[in-house]
Scaffold this active site. Structure first.
Site, PDB file in Angstrom:
ATOM      1  N   HIS A  57     -40.112 -73.204 -67.619  1.00  0.00           N
ATOM      2  CA  HIS A  57     -41.273 -73.841 -67.623  1.00  0.00           C
ATOM      3  C   HIS A  57     -41.078 -74.964 -68.686  1.00  0.00           C
ATOM      4  O   HIS A  57     -40.258 -75.254 -69.362  1.00  0.00           O
ATOM      5  CB  HIS A  57     -42.533 -73.011 -68.278  1.00  0.00           C
ATOM      6  CG  HIS A  57     -42.760 -71.843 -67.123  1.00  0.00           C
ATOM      7  ND1 HIS A  57     -44.003 -71.013 -67.469  1.00  0.00           N
ATOM      8  CD2 HIS A  57     -42.428 -71.621 -65.739  1.00  0.00           C
ATOM      9  CE1 HIS A  57     -44.030 -70.424 -66.468  1.00  0.00           C
ATOM     10  NE2 HIS A  57     -43.158 -70.679 -65.489  1.00  0.00           N
ATOM     11  N   GLU A  59     -42.910 -76.099 -71.154  1.00  0.00           N
ATOM     12  CA  GLU A  59     -43.255 -75.853 -72.589  1.00  0.00           C
ATOM     13  C   GLU A  59     -41.849 -75.121 -73.190  1.00  0.00           C
ATOM     14  O   GLU A  59     -41.222 -75.171 -74.489  1.00  0.00           O
ATOM     15  CB  GLU A  59     -44.223 -75.018 -72.899  1.00  0.00           C
ATOM     16  CG  GLU A  59     -45.522 -75.770 -72.466  1.00  0.00           C
ATOM     17  CD  GLU A  59     -45.825 -75.069 -71.013  1.00  0.00           C
ATOM     18  OE1 GLU A  59     -47.279 -75.109 -70.591  1.00  0.00           O
ATOM     19  OE2 GLU A  59     -45.117 -75.189 -70.184  1.00  0.00           O
ATOM     20  N   CYS A  82     -49.476 -70.797 -69.767  1.00  0.00           N
ATOM     21  CA  CYS A  82     -49.633 -69.362 -69.268  1.00  0.00           C
ATOM     22  C   CYS A  82     -50.060 -68.460 -70.270  1.00  0.00           C
ATOM     23  O   CYS A  82     -49.299 -68.909 -71.448  1.00  0.00           O
ATOM     24  CB  CYS A  82     -48.497 -68.899 -68.581  1.00  0.00           C
ATOM     25  SG  CYS A  82     -46.916 -68.972 -69.186  1.00  0.00           S
ATOM     26  N   CYS A  92     -46.021 -69.335 -72.275  1.00  0.00           N
ATOM     27  CA  CYS A  92     -45.622 -70.806 -72.816  1.00  0.00           C
ATOM     28  C   CYS A  92     -46.773 -70.846 -73.977  1.00  0.00           C
ATOM     29  O   CYS A  92     -46.566 -71.503 -74.845  1.00  0.00           O
ATOM     30  CB  CYS A  92     -46.284 -71.722 -71.609  1.00  0.00           C
ATOM     31  SG  CYS A  92     -44.801 -71.772 -70.411  1.00  0.00           S
ATOM     32  N   ARG A 184     -47.818 -67.104 -43.985  1.00  0.00           N
ATOM     33  CA  ARG A 184     -46.283 -66.661 -44.424  1.00  0.00           C
ATOM     34  C   ARG A 184     -45.657 -67.487 -45.464  1.00  0.00           C
ATOM     35  O   ARG A 184     -44.881 -66.963 -46.280  1.00  0.00           O
ATOM     36  CB  ARG A 184     -45.487 -66.311 -43.038  1.00  0.00           C
ATOM     37  CG  ARG A 184     -45.897 -65.267 -42.145  1.00  0.00           C
ATOM     38  CD  ARG A 184     -45.097 -65.414 -40.705  1.00  0.00           C
ATOM     39  NE  ARG A 184     -45.592 -64.429 -39.920  1.00  0.00           N
ATOM     40  CZ  ARG A 184     -45.379 -64.224 -38.602  1.00  0.00           C
ATOM     41  NH1 ARG A 184     -44.847 -65.545 -38.044  1.00  0.00           N
ATOM     42  NH2 ARG A 184     -45.917 -63.458 -37.787  1.00  0.00           N
TER      43      ARG A 184
END
Length: 212
Positions: A57, A59, A82, A92, A184
């Site tokens: 991520h 961060e 997050c 993060c 899907r």
């Protein structure tokens, strides 16, 4: 520093974070493209965007790059950090808390189960100043597909001539069960897919599956 100057700097640095994230669009699914810029005393000390494939991520790249220079700094992040990770790895928000950053400016709040306000809450409980909503409209394009998948289980579909910034091209028969086909792809992690003008685009539009 005057309030006007501070506000101008906030807009400039968040604009930089958004630009970093836009450069990664189409490469980070199943995660959204996020930009993070860490600024101390008016100077950028580290910046990063979500890596191809969605990890690391933004961060967790920017914080180590900033090192001790993150202490007392402001982090500009295009999406709420997050509060937890599906993998169980360090979140993060935890990276930012441990870095010594004093202030976090967030463009968009993340409605996913791993954030949903928890990242902001964790940061505030740790004593960090947190502001949300700066340049939220400018950042919206980064997350429209991700949010669409969270809400519907399907990637967002748009007509495009070249597919730039999209995860993949959607290929199916116009007579297929298009909702099922898209679900899907959503289950596989796709967030933004594209089609060229033609019968498939018309069929998607007729079924309310095409985003203008």
């Amino acid at each position: 520093m005057s309030d006007a100057r501070a506000a101008s700097d906030d807009i400039r640095f968040m604009g930089r974070a958004i630009a970093l994230a836009r450069g990664q669009m189409g490469q980070t699914w199943p995660n959204p493209a996020v930009g993070c810029v860490i600024v101390r005393d008016g100077e950028v000390v580290a910046e990063a965007a979500t890596a191809p494939g969605g990890r690391p991520h933004a961060e967790e790249q920017a914080v180590p790059a900033a090192g001790d220079r993150a202490k007392g700094a402001t982090a500009y992040v295009t999406m709420e950090p997050c509060g937890a990770r599906s993998s169980g790895r360090t979140s993060c928000s935890h990276f930012l808390m441990e870095s010594g950053v004093a202030r976090v400016v967030v463009a968009a709040v993340d409605p996913s189960p791993f954030a949903s306000g928890r990242g902001v809450e964790r940061l505030r409980k740790a004593g960090l100043e947190v502001e949300t909503g700066l340049l939220a409209q400018d950042a919206a394009v980064l997350y429209e597909g991700y949010l669409h998948r969270v809400e519907t289980g399907r990637p967002m579909v748009r007509v495009s001539d070249d597919g730039e910034g999209f995860d993949a091209r959607f290929a199916a028969s116009p007579k297929a069960d298009l909702t099922t086909e898209l679900k899907r792809l959503g289950e596989a992690g796709y967030t933004r897919v594209w089609v060229g003008p033609g019968e498939l685009a018309d069929a998607l539009a007729d079924q309310g599956l095409l985003t203008p």
